[in-house]
Design an enzyme around this catalytic site. Structure first.
Site, PDB file in Angstrom:
ATOM      1  N   HIS A 161      42.805  35.521  42.779  1.00 54.29           N
ATOM      2  CA  HIS A 161      43.430  36.567  41.970  1.00 54.29           C
ATOM      3  C   HIS A 161      43.576  36.084  40.523  1.00 54.29           C
ATOM      4  O   HIS A 161      43.570  34.879  40.272  1.00 54.29           O
ATOM      5  CB  HIS A 161      44.844  36.873  42.488  1.00 54.29           C
ATOM      6  N   CYS A 248      52.954  35.140  44.672  1.00 53.15           N
ATOM      7  CA  CYS A 248      52.564  35.978  45.828  1.00 53.15           C
ATOM      8  C   CYS A 248      53.721  36.266  46.772  1.00 53.15           C
ATOM      9  O   CYS A 248      53.696  37.256  47.495  1.00 53.15           O
ATOM     10  CB  CYS A 248      51.506  35.297  46.688  1.00 53.15           C
TER      11      CYS A 248
HETATM   12  C1  CIR Z   1      45.101  36.555  51.127  1.00 55.28           C
HETATM   13  O1  CIR Z   1      43.989  36.025  51.172  1.00 55.28           O
HETATM   14  O2  CIR Z   1      45.248  37.749  50.871  1.00 55.28           O
HETATM   15  C2  CIR Z   1      46.321  35.705  51.414  1.00 55.28           C
HETATM   16  N1  CIR Z   1      45.977  34.701  52.373  1.00 55.28           N
HETATM   17  C3  CIR Z   1      46.813  35.058  50.145  1.00 55.28           C
HETATM   18  C4  CIR Z   1      47.323  36.042  49.142  1.00 55.28           C
HETATM   19  C5  CIR Z   1      47.808  35.378  47.898  1.00 55.28           C
HETATM   20  N2  CIR Z   1      48.389  36.336  47.025  1.00 55.28           N
HETATM   21  C6  CIR Z   1      48.392  36.230  45.710  1.00 55.28           C
HETATM   22  O3  CIR Z   1      47.755  35.348  45.130  1.00 55.28           O
HETATM   23  N3  CIR Z   1      49.047  37.172  45.031  1.00 55.28           N
END
Ligand code: CIR
Length: 253
Positions: A161, A248
């Site tokens: 992201h 996150c």
């Molecule tokens: C994913 O791959 O969607 C989750 N394992 C990690 C999400 C991380 N979120 C973020 O960077 N905002």
């Protein structure tokens, strides 16, 4: 000035969350302990933290930042690109309705994860990534403009992201890793460069007069010491195993 945060307790299904990191499977008990410490850190920043119950149906649902964008004027329900995460938005809607009079939604064919949205004052940088497509970014920018805010897109190629690789750490100052260190989009900012070995430490959270950083990144810490904010270090190693960073794990507003 933030006053509230929303977090979601990780479920046992966390151990089968999405990941491209080669760091092993998270230890669930340790993840729970780290989650409690993360909440304590948010509380130290003066935030009222709403803790949602674990949702075993969605392995990645503790990464609550991705399902909504919370702005001073409205909330926007995101539309995660990952099929296993799409349904996470259903349960966040009624929660946000308690806080917001105006709620918008990203519609198909748009996809957008909140992790791709970096707010700097009234402007929102929107990463075009594997998770956020042009239609999703354009919809978000159109919604922001309707509420008197602005947005612009930033291509993301090296990170999951946008905010995985760049976060605001002080007035006009960004902590940036990899492709974001020299990106002309950010040329008006002072850039604190993250050495490649500490890329996973680029994701910090600035909350009022405090700065949360991930434990285990000494060079990042050194860069941040003079930013005029009190530093609070939080160990989120178990979430790093699922490509998750500090931002996150909460929605802050
Ligand atoms: C994913 O791959 O969607 C989750 N394992 C990690 C999400 C991380 N979120 C973020 O960077 N905002």
């Amino acid at each position: 000035m933030f006053t509230k945060a929303i977090v979601r307790t990780p479920g046992r299904s966390l151990t089968s969350g999405l990941t491209a990191a080669n760091l092993g499977t998270p230890d669930y008990q340790k993840a729970l302990t780290q989650h409690r410490q993360y909440i304590e850190a948010l509380e130290r920043c003066g935030l009222d933290v709403l803790i949602l119950e674990a949702d075993e149906a969605f392995s990645d649902s503790t990464f609550v930042e991705d399902v909504a964008i919370v702005t001073p004027k409205c909330a926007i329900i995101a539309r995660p690109a990952a099929a296993s995460r799409r349904g996470e938005t259903v349960s966040i809607l009624p929660i946000l309705e308690d806080f917001y009079s105006y709620i918008e939604k990203i519609q198909p064919p748009g996809t957008l994860d909140g992790g791709d949205v970096m707010q700097v004052d009234q402007h929102f940088y929107v990463g075009l990534s594997e998770r956020t497509n042009r239609a999703g970014a354009d919809q978000l920018i159109e919604i922001l403009q309707r509420y008197g805010m602005t947005g612009s897109v930033v291509p993301v190629t090296e990170f999951l992201h946008l905010k995985t690789g760049v976060t605001q750490v002080a007035e006009n100052t960004l902590l940036a890793a990899g492709e974001f260190i020299a990106n002309p989009v950010f040329s008006d900012f002072r850039i604190l460069p993250v050495p490649e070995a500490e890329n996973d430490g680029a994701n910090c959270i600035r909350i009022n007069d405090k700065l949360l950083l991930s434990a285990g990144f000494p060079e990042v810490r050194r860069q941040l010491i003079d930013q005029g904010a009190e530093l609070i270090e939080v160990d989120i190693s178990e979430y790093g195993k699922l490509d998750g960073g500090l931002t996150c794990l909460s929605l802050r507003f």
